[in-house]
Scaffold this active site. Structure first.
Site, PDB file in Angstrom:
ATOM      1  N   ASN A  32       0.849  -1.185   0.000  1.00 40.03           N
ATOM      2  CA  ASN A  32       0.000   0.000   0.000  1.00 40.03           C
ATOM      3  C   ASN A  32       0.880   1.230   0.000  1.00 40.03           C
ATOM      4  O   ASN A  32       1.999   1.169   0.505  1.00 40.03           O
ATOM      5  CB  ASN A  32      -0.836   0.048   1.286  1.00 40.03           C
ATOM      6  N   ARG A  33       0.359   2.319  -0.477  1.00 32.36           N
ATOM      7  CA  ARG A  33       1.120   3.562  -0.379  1.00 32.36           C
ATOM      8  C   ARG A  33       1.090   4.030   1.074  1.00 32.36           C
ATOM      9  O   ARG A  33       0.014   4.187   1.647  1.00 32.36           O
ATOM     10  CB  ARG A  33       0.499   4.621  -1.278  1.00 32.36           C
TER      11      ARG A  33
END
Ligand code: CTP
Length: 219
Positions: A32-33
Site C-alpha cells: 500500500n502507499r
C-alpha cells in the site's frame, strides 16, 4: 504531601505504522502507499508526553524516534503476531499502519520470468489485524480510515466493525493527498458520535491532537 510525578499517568502505547509487504516472488511485492509519517509522529508525540512506546513498523525510509521500542516487520502476518503480543501488555493500541488487504495465494520460490505474456496473480484476503484482535477491557483502541468516498459513513462503519474507541478519518481525493508530508484534512470520530474537523493541518500537529484525544479516553 504526595507529589505526583509526570510518570504517574505513563501508559504503555503500541503504535503501528507504514505499509506491509506481501511477496509474490523473491523480487515482487503487493503493498500500500504509506510513508509511515503519521504513525511515527504519533510515536514521537507519545514519547514527548513520557509514555512508553512500542512502534511496530512496516518498511519505511524514515528513522524511528529515539526512546521507542522498535519492532520492524514486513508482512501483515508478522505485524499481526507482533501486535497480538504487544497488545497484551498495553493500555492502548493505535493502528496507523496501512496493512495490505491482499496477499498472493501462492508465493513463488524463484523469480517469475516475464516471458511474452502478461501475468495473472491470484490474491487472497489478508489478515485484518484489528478484527482478529481479542480485545481486552480497559484498553483503548484507535484506528484510521482512508477513504475515497463516503468518508464519515465508511469511518463510522469501520469504528463499529473493528470495535474502536476513536477513528481518524482521512479522505483521499484531488483536494487532499493523504500520503506523505504537507498539510492535510482529517476528522476525528468518537464512539459517542462527536466529531472534530481539522483542516490544513500538518501530521505533526494532527498526531498531537490524536494523542491528546486518546489520553482523554484512557483517563
Ligand atoms: N487494518 C487492519 N488490518 C487490515 C487492514 C486495515 O488492522 N488488514 C486497520 C488499519 O490499520 C486501520 C483500520 O484497520 O486502522 C482501517 O484500515 P483501512 O485500510 O482504512 O480499511 P480496511 O479495513 O482495509 O477496509 P477497506 O480496504 O475496505 O476500506
Amino acid at each position: 504531601m504526595t507529589v505526583m510525578s509526570s510518570s504517574t499517568k505513563r501508559k504503555n502505547i503500541v503504535i503501528t505504522a507504514g505499509p506491509t509487504y506481501e511477496p509474490i516472488d523473491p523480487v515482487r511485492i503487493i503493498t500500500n502507499r504509506s510513508t509511515g509519517i503519521m504513525g511515527y509522529e504519533i510515536a514521537r508525540a507519545a514519547l514527548k508526553k513520557n509514555h512508553k512506546v512500542v512502534l511496530i513498523s512496516g518498511p519505511v525510509s524514515i528513522s524511528p524516534p529515539s526512546g521507542a521500542r522498535f519492532i520492524p516487520v514486513e508482512r501483515a502476518r508478522d505485524m499481526k503476531n507482533a501486535v497480538k503480543k504487544e497488545y497484551m501488555k498495553s493500555d492502548c493500541l493505535i493502528m496507523a499502519a496501512a496493512v495490505s488487504d491482499f496477499k498472493a495465494k501462492k508465493i513463488r520460490k524463484g523469480k517469475i520470468k516475464k516471458g511474452n505474456k502478461g501475468l495473472t496473480v491470484k490474491l487472497s484476503k489478508n489478515y485484518d489485524i484489528l478484527k482478529s484482535l481479542n480485545q481486552k477491557p480497559n484498553t483503548t483502541v484507535v484506528g484510521f480510515a482512508l477513504e475515497t468516498d463516503a468518508l464519515l459513513k465508511n469511518a463510522r462503519k469501520k469504528m463499529a466493525d473493528k470495535k474502536l474507541d476513536l477513528i481518524v478519518a482521512n479522505k483521499l481525493d484531488s483536494k487532499n493527498n493523504a500520503f506523505g508530508k504537507g498539510r492535510k484534512n482529517f476528522v476525528l470520530l468518537r464512539k459517542d458520535g462527536r466529531r472534530s474537523f481539522y483542516k490544513n493541518i500538518t501530521k505533526r500537529k494532527m498526531a498531537k491532537a490524536i494523542l491528546e484525544e486518546t489520553e482523554k479516553i484512557m483517563a
